[in-house]
Design a protein around this motif. Structure first.
Motif, mmCIF file in Angstrom:
data_model
loop_
_atom_site.group_PDB
_atom_site.id
_atom_site.type_symbol
_atom_site.label_atom_id
_atom_site.label_comp_id
_atom_site.label_asym_id
_atom_site.label_seq_id
_atom_site.Cartn_x
_atom_site.Cartn_y
_atom_site.Cartn_z
ATOM 1 N N ALA A 143 8.456 -10.972 2.681
ATOM 2 C CA ALA A 143 8.473 -12.428 2.509
ATOM 3 C C ALA A 143 9.665 -13.034 3.241
ATOM 4 O O ALA A 143 9.568 -14.102 3.859
ATOM 5 N N LYS A 144 10.799 -12.337 3.207
ATOM 6 C CA LYS A 144 12.008 -12.825 3.882
ATOM 7 C C LYS A 144 11.836 -12.843 5.395
ATOM 8 O O LYS A 144 12.150 -13.850 6.053
ATOM 9 N N PHE A 145 11.317 -11.760 5.962
ATOM 10 C CA PHE A 145 11.270 -11.650 7.411
ATOM 11 C C PHE A 145 10.049 -12.323 8.031
ATOM 12 O O PHE A 145 10.090 -12.730 9.190
ATOM 13 N N VAL A 146 8.957 -12.461 7.281
ATOM 14 C CA VAL A 146 7.789 -13.168 7.804
ATOM 15 C C VAL A 146 7.981 -14.678 7.699
ATOM 16 O O VAL A 146 7.516 -15.441 8.535
ATOM 17 N N GLY A 147 8.700 -15.118 6.658
ATOM 18 C CA GLY A 147 8.985 -16.539 6.502
ATOM 19 C C GLY A 147 7.770 -17.345 6.083
ATOM 20 O O GLY A 147 7.022 -16.957 5.174
ATOM 21 N N LYS A 148 7.540 -18.457 6.783
ATOM 22 C CA LYS A 148 6.462 -19.377 6.399
ATOM 23 C C LYS A 148 5.083 -18.750 6.507
ATOM 24 O O LYS A 148 4.134 -19.227 5.878
ATOM 25 N N GLY A 149 4.955 -17.698 7.296
ATOM 26 C CA GLY A 149 3.654 -17.059 7.453
ATOM 27 C C GLY A 149 3.266 -16.139 6.313
ATOM 28 O O GLY A 149 2.165 -15.579 6.306
ATOM 29 N N PHE A 150 4.164 -15.981 5.327
ATOM 30 C CA PHE A 150 3.867 -15.071 4.211
ATOM 31 C C PHE A 150 2.903 -15.736 3.240
ATOM 32 O O PHE A 150 3.102 -16.872 2.813
ATOM 33 N N ASP A 151 1.857 -14.993 2.878
ATOM 34 C CA ASP A 151 0.854 -15.475 1.930
ATOM 35 C C ASP A 151 0.720 -14.446 0.822
ATOM 36 O O ASP A 151 0.370 -13.296 1.072
ATOM 37 N N SER A 152 1.006 -14.847 -0.412
ATOM 38 C CA SER A 152 1.034 -13.914 -1.547
ATOM 39 C C SER A 152 -0.305 -13.235 -1.776
ATOM 40 O O SER A 152 -0.370 -12.037 -2.076
ATOM 41 N N GLU A 153 -1.370 -13.973 -1.608
ATOM 42 C CA GLU A 153 -2.698 -13.399 -1.843
ATOM 43 C C GLU A 153 -3.028 -12.341 -0.791
ATOM 44 O O GLU A 153 -3.529 -11.257 -1.117
ATOM 45 N N ALA A 154 -2.731 -12.662 0.473
ATOM 46 C CA ALA A 154 -2.976 -11.685 1.544
ATOM 47 C C ALA A 154 -2.081 -10.460 1.358
ATOM 48 O O ALA A 154 -2.508 -9.323 1.575
ATOM 49 N N TRP A 155 -0.837 -10.682 0.941
ATOM 50 C CA TRP A 155 0.073 -9.553 0.724
ATOM 51 C C TRP A 155 -0.435 -8.647 -0.400
ATOM 52 O O TRP A 155 -0.351 -7.424 -0.300
ATOM 53 N N GLN A 156 -0.955 -9.249 -1.457
ATOM 54 C CA GLN A 156 -1.463 -8.451 -2.571
ATOM 55 C C GLN A 156 -2.576 -7.515 -2.109
ATOM 56 O O GLN A 156 -2.630 -6.337 -2.493
ATOM 57 N N ALA A 157 -3.455 -8.020 -1.241
ATOM 58 C CA ALA A 157 -4.534 -7.180 -0.714
ATOM 59 C C ALA A 157 -3.972 -6.114 0.225
ATOM 60 O O ALA A 157 -4.355 -4.938 0.156
ATOM 61 N N PHE A 158 -3.039 -6.500 1.081
ATOM 62 C CA PHE A 158 -2.456 -5.571 2.044
ATOM 63 C C PHE A 158 -1.650 -4.478 1.348
ATOM 64 O O PHE A 158 -1.698 -3.304 1.736
ATOM 65 N N SER A 159 -0.906 -4.834 0.321
ATOM 66 C CA SER A 159 -0.002 -3.879 -0.327
ATOM 67 C C SER A 159 -0.749 -2.720 -0.992
ATOM 68 O O SER A 159 -0.162 -1.658 -1.223
ATOM 69 N N GLN A 160 -2.019 -2.911 -1.273
ATOM 70 C CA GLN A 160 -2.793 -1.820 -1.880
ATOM 71 C C GLN A 160 -3.064 -0.700 -0.882
ATOM 72 O O GLN A 160 -3.505 0.384 -1.263
ATOM 73 N N GLN A 161 -2.777 -0.966 0.395
ATOM 74 C CA GLN A 161 -2.932 0.054 1.420
ATOM 75 C C GLN A 161 -1.623 0.810 1.675
ATOM 76 O O GLN A 161 -1.573 1.688 2.532
ATOM 77 N N ILE A 162 -0.562 0.439 0.940
ATOM 78 C CA ILE A 162 0.753 1.028 1.140
ATOM 79 C C ILE A 162 1.022 2.073 0.062
ATOM 80 O O ILE A 162 0.800 1.828 -1.132
ATOM 81 N N PHE A 163 1.519 3.234 0.498
ATOM 82 C CA PHE A 163 1.829 4.329 -0.426
ATOM 83 C C PHE A 163 3.209 4.894 -0.099
ATOM 84 O O PHE A 163 3.767 4.626 0.967
ATOM 85 N N TYR A 164 3.721 5.662 -1.022
ATOM 86 C CA TYR A 164 5.040 6.268 -0.810
ATOM 87 C C TYR A 164 5.008 7.733 -1.217
ATOM 88 O O TYR A 164 4.440 8.092 -2.252
ATOM 89 N N GLN A 165 5.628 8.563 -0.370
ATOM 90 C CA GLN A 165 5.715 9.992 -0.645
ATOM 91 C C GLN A 165 7.151 10.444 -0.418
ATOM 92 O O GLN A 165 7.624 10.439 0.724
ATOM 93 N N PRO A 166 7.879 10.820 -1.477
ATOM 94 C CA PRO A 166 9.251 11.301 -1.274
ATOM 95 C C PRO A 166 9.242 12.573 -0.419
ATOM 96 O O PRO A 166 8.365 13.431 -0.564
ATOM 97 N N GLY A 167 10.217 12.664 0.474
ATOM 98 C CA GLY A 167 10.267 13.853 1.320
ATOM 99 C C GLY A 167 11.544 13.915 2.132
ATOM 100 O O GLY A 167 12.083 12.883 2.535
ATOM 101 N N ASP A 168 12.009 15.127 2.346
ATOM 102 C CA ASP A 168 13.209 15.381 3.138
ATOM 103 C C ASP A 168 12.787 16.103 4.414
ATOM 104 O O ASP A 168 12.097 17.140 4.361
#
Length: 485
Positions: free
Chosen positions: A60-85
């Motif tokens: 939201a900070k770096f996209v600025g005015k182009g950030f849309d909460s609804e679109a982000w909610q849909a996009f964020s479901q494609q994001i995952f995290y895996q701890p690893g060294d």
């Protein structure tokens, strides 16, 4: 086909500041391939939701005015995290199992993005090979490597060798974000799609070329790293040589990745090697006042924060046309520009009735005021043939309807996902670039080095650099871009 992007070093600044915002904007524009998963990998312990929450704030900070909460909610479901060294082989095995659990059945293309410290590149590549994550029998496997790609020719060759033990050259994407900028891409179109420019793009009409990458800020918190690198490694070897290659290259037979990069490599092959006194006569090195007081800079450091280098491209097109590459920290303003200085008119037809005109210039503003200006002579109205320098001014901002210009990482990430390597560096290109810069670095460390000139912060570099240019009958284009709100 489904795609997976695996970002190593996911907790770092590049991921939050550039990569995730770029992928999100591609998602908003419906350009991100369908069924794209994004997996962050780093040593930090996050759950999927914790990482998504952290990225929500930063995006939201770096996209600025182009950030849309609804679109982000849909996009964020494609994001995952895996701890690893990266140092732990078992973590790569665990990553492989996790990827299988989130990817659909059938072929899946994967892109591995190394957003880590450069010292970890070779280890990460070796681990990908040892764990079988480079196996492309069930979809394409590509790896994106951030700069710096080596610190000299020897280390670049070693890294290329390590890469080629695990990935084929066509799978390796060495990224330079400058090549993703709209203005740089438009240089291809400007040259090769307009008959008014390409016939003039040679030694018959061009006197010299200036390429400047100026930074307004000092080294600041990067001083510890920067002092071991200096301006030649940090900017000239990659950004400036890339811009020079695109400016000087011959037209490829078609816009194909291999053919485009073949022509770029030919430019580097044509660069005249510096020998003997060339290092002192064809280069200027400088250091801004106050550099030695920056935290992390050793006393008496001779590291250059400014460089100006004259290169000759010895081929038919550019014979006798010098290329001046210039970059520095703490300069007058932030700008990246390519200036084509055309030759003077062969005869001053108007004689004493007018002042000596300035030669035509084509100014390509790469950033921040992306655009193209053509400077030419016109008559001052209501005078007896007095002339002035006028310009045609094209701004990309107006073409975007006043909106934000797309970030270069959007273009480059999309190209990597689609397997288009046109805007990425090839192994021979990287090695040739280091082969040009290494001798200059060595010369600047020798007793024959040109004097280290100091310059005030907020200027265009050392005063001697201006005099150096004037001695050659030329002047720097010291003009800050006009930013229109």
């Amino acid at each position: 086909m489904a795609h997976t992007i695996v970002i190593f070093g996911a907790s770092g600044d590049l991921t939050s500041r550039k990569l995730i915002p770029a992928l999100y904007r591609l998602f908003q524009k419906k350009r991100l391939p369908v069924d794209t998963q994004i997996v962050g990998v780093s040593r930090s312990e996050y759950s999927h939701d914790q990482w998504r929450e952290q990225l929500t704030e930063s995006t939201a900070k770096f996209v600025g005015k182009g950030f849309d909460s609804e679109a982000w909610q849909a996009f964020s479901q494609q994001i995952f995290y895996q701890p690893g060294d990266i140092q732990q082989t078992e973590d790569f095995q665990a990553l492989g199992e996790f990827l299988k659990s989130i990817e659909p059945e059938g072929p899946v293309d994967r892109v591995y993005y190394l957003s880590t410290k450069p010292q970890l590149y070779e280890k990460a590549i070796a681990q990908l090979g040892a764990s079988g994550l480079n196996d492309d029998s069930n979809g394409e496997r590509r790896v994106i490597v951030e700069k710096p790609f080596g610190t000299d020719l020897a280390s670049a060759k070693a890294l290329n060798h390590a890469m080629h033990q695990v990935f084929r050259e066509d799978q390796v994407y060495r990224i330079d974000h400058y090549l993703g900028k709209e203005t740089v891409q438009n240089l291809f179109v400007l040259r090769f799609a307009n008959t008014i420019f390409e016939p003039l793009w040679n030694h018959n009409y061009i006197d010299h070329v200036q390429i400047t990458v100026a930074e307004e800020v000092p080294v600041g918190r990067r001083a510890g790293y920067y002092d071991t690198s200096g301006v030649l490694r940090d900017m000239v070897q990659n950004h400036l040589l890339q811009l020079m290659m695109i400016t000087a290259m011959e037209p490829p037979a078609r816009f194909d990745a291999d053919l485009v990069r073949d022509e770029k490599v030919k430019v580097l092959h044509s660069v005249r090697p510096m020998v003997g006194g060339d290092f002192a006569s064809d280069s200027v090195r400088g250091q801004y006042e106050g550099y030695l007081q920056e935290e992390g800079v050793p006393a008496g450091s001779q590291t250059a924060s400014f460089a100006a280098v004259k290169l000759h491209v010895d081929n038919w097109r550019w014979q006798g046309v010098p290329f001046y590459l210039r970059s520095g920290k703490a300069m007058s303003c932030r700008t990246t520009q390519i200036v084509i200085h055309f030759r003077d008119a062969p005869h001053l037809l108007l004689g004493s009735k007018t002042r000596v005109p300035t030669a035509n210039q084509l100014v390509i503003q790469v950033q921040p005021a992306e655009g193209i200006q053509l400077h030419f002579q016109t008559k001052v109205p209501d005078t007896e043939l007095k002339t002035k320098l006028s310009s045609l001014d094209f701004r990309f901002q107006s073409e975007c309807g006043g909106g934000a210009m797309p970030d270069s990482y959007q273009r480059l990430l999309l190209d990597a996902l689609n397997g288009d390597a046109s805007l990425f560096a090839r192994s021979d290109e990287v090695e040739l670039a280091w082969g040009i810069i290494d001798p200059l670095i060595a010369a600047w460390r020798s007793p024959a080095a040109p004097p280290l000139q100091t310059y005030p912060q907020g200027e265009w570099g050392p005063e001697w650099c201006t005099q150096w240019m004037q001695q050659q009958g030329r002047q720097w284009f010291d003009v800050c871009p006009v930013l229109k709100g």
